[in-house]
Design an enzyme around this catalytic site. Sequence first.
Site, PDB file in Angstrom:
ATOM      1  CB  CYS A 163      -0.935  -0.015   1.206  1.00 14.19           C
ATOM      2  SG  CYS A 163      -1.827  -1.567   1.346  1.00 14.19           S
ATOM      3  CG  HIS A 302      -1.907   4.468   4.844  1.00 14.37           C
ATOM      4  ND1 HIS A 302      -1.728   4.362   3.487  1.00 14.37           N
ATOM      5  CD2 HIS A 302      -2.129   3.204   5.300  1.00 14.37           C
ATOM      6  CE1 HIS A 302      -1.841   3.082   3.130  1.00 14.37           C
ATOM      7  NE2 HIS A 302      -2.077   2.374   4.208  1.00 14.37           N
ATOM      8  CD  GLU A 313      -1.706   7.647   8.888  1.00 11.81           C
ATOM      9  OE1 GLU A 313      -1.194   8.403   8.043  1.00 11.81           O
ATOM     10  OE2 GLU A 313      -2.717   6.956   8.647  1.00 11.81           O
ATOM     11  CE  LYS A 334      -5.454   4.347   1.726  1.00 10.21           C
ATOM     12  NZ  LYS A 334      -4.503   5.463   1.931  1.00 10.21           N
ATOM     13  CG  HIS A 339      -6.244   0.917   0.773  1.00  6.65           C
ATOM     14  ND1 HIS A 339      -5.276   1.472  -0.040  1.00  6.65           N
ATOM     15  CD2 HIS A 339      -5.576   0.354   1.820  1.00  6.65           C
ATOM     16  CE1 HIS A 339      -4.077   1.260   0.498  1.00  6.65           C
ATOM     17  NE2 HIS A 339      -4.240   0.587   1.619  1.00  6.65           N
ATOM     18  CG  PHE A 397      -0.172  -5.659   4.326  1.00  7.10           C
ATOM     19  CD1 PHE A 397      -0.687  -4.873   5.332  1.00  7.10           C
ATOM     20  CD2 PHE A 397      -1.025  -6.533   3.666  1.00  7.10           C
ATOM     21  CE1 PHE A 397      -2.022  -4.938   5.683  1.00  7.10           C
ATOM     22  CE2 PHE A 397      -2.372  -6.620   4.011  1.00  7.10           C
ATOM     23  CZ  PHE A 397      -2.868  -5.819   5.019  1.00  7.10           C
TER      24      PHE A 397
END
Length: 409
Positions: A163, A302, A313, A334, A339, A397
């Site tokens: 991502c 994010h 975050e 998002k 996403h 990830f």
Amino acid sequence: MSRRVVITGMGAITPTGLNVKDFFDAVKEGRHGFGPITKFDSTDYKCHVAAEVKGFDPKNYMDAKAARRMELFCQYAVAAAKEALEDSGLLMEEEDPYRMGCSVGSGIGSLQAVEREYDKLVNKGPSRVNPLLVPLMISNMAAGNVSIYFGLKGKSLNVVTACATGTHSIGEAFRSIQYGEADVMVAGGTESSVTPIGVAGFCALTALSGVDDPDRCSLPFDRNRSGFVMGEGAGILVLEELSHALSRGAHIYAEIAGYGATSDAYHITSPAEDGMGAAKAMLAALSDGGVRPEDITYINAHGTGTHHNDLFETRAIRQAFGAHADKIRVNSTKSMVGHLLGAAGAVELITCVKEMEAGLIHKTAGYKTPDPELDLDYCAEAYEEEIPYALSNSLGFGGHNASLLIKKY
């Protein structure tokens, strides 16, 4: 001495618009692109909603023969690159193609090709598998196809960091120009993974929202957040060395000032719980750009809408900015487009550039109920204000953290 890098063109294929203007109009309105999955029958799945690209026809961007030799993620990349290059005003016949590079990443490549050809393998035997399966499937083919289609003969990269792919791709393109390896880089990310195996895999991971209401399925930073919604599309930017852009009278949208990248070295899916990895990436981007933490007033987070991401975050922003974090607007694009995986960071950087141009910080759509553990300003409403600097974060990830800092030119 490192060279200055500016943004001179942008292109986007998104769930809320097939170009930058339509996409950003939706952002300003707080309009989302969520709806029932139409690409396959999701009846037996825990998740039934996605942010699909609507009305995309590759023939509007490329000839039919070229389109047939590209999977959807590559078609999106070429379409967005076409818009970005046209927007930049670059004329290939006047440029040295060996000084024009490409850094377009995809987190996954084509799951569609894998599903389709595996079905042939099982049911009809190995001799029936498409001879082009491998070049259709592999994730570097977005960069490959963009380079081929537009004649970009310089450095060609495919960064794959899940991502964080889009943000790393732009960051590495920025470095390539800074240190003289190219004068122009076509950079960004692309993804199309709304497929049976893609959705099933993220469902099994319990990462996707199971909420069927399109208005309440993607709720970054909200107490009622339930996971992310799968999106798809592409974001491409034209990055250019400053004197090269000035010499041809290019329109300059913004300057890329800094790039930071770190690894949590912690867990394959969860961010580090103290947020230190992401904090160090943000601080590295600021240091790279010679900007003080107290100069930052806006972060495009994010912000996936999963419990762990939004909490960790938030902790990262606190680690990086301390008490000043209370004065920073934090939003999540998002909340409207879901996403976009490998394309997310690129589309979100385009959002930052357009917000800077408009003097507008978009709202986090759907954000209503504060979570007591999350204590920042998550933009329940839009703000009209000047944005001297914008920081865009991506976390992937594997523990990949990336931050890009842009500033008004």
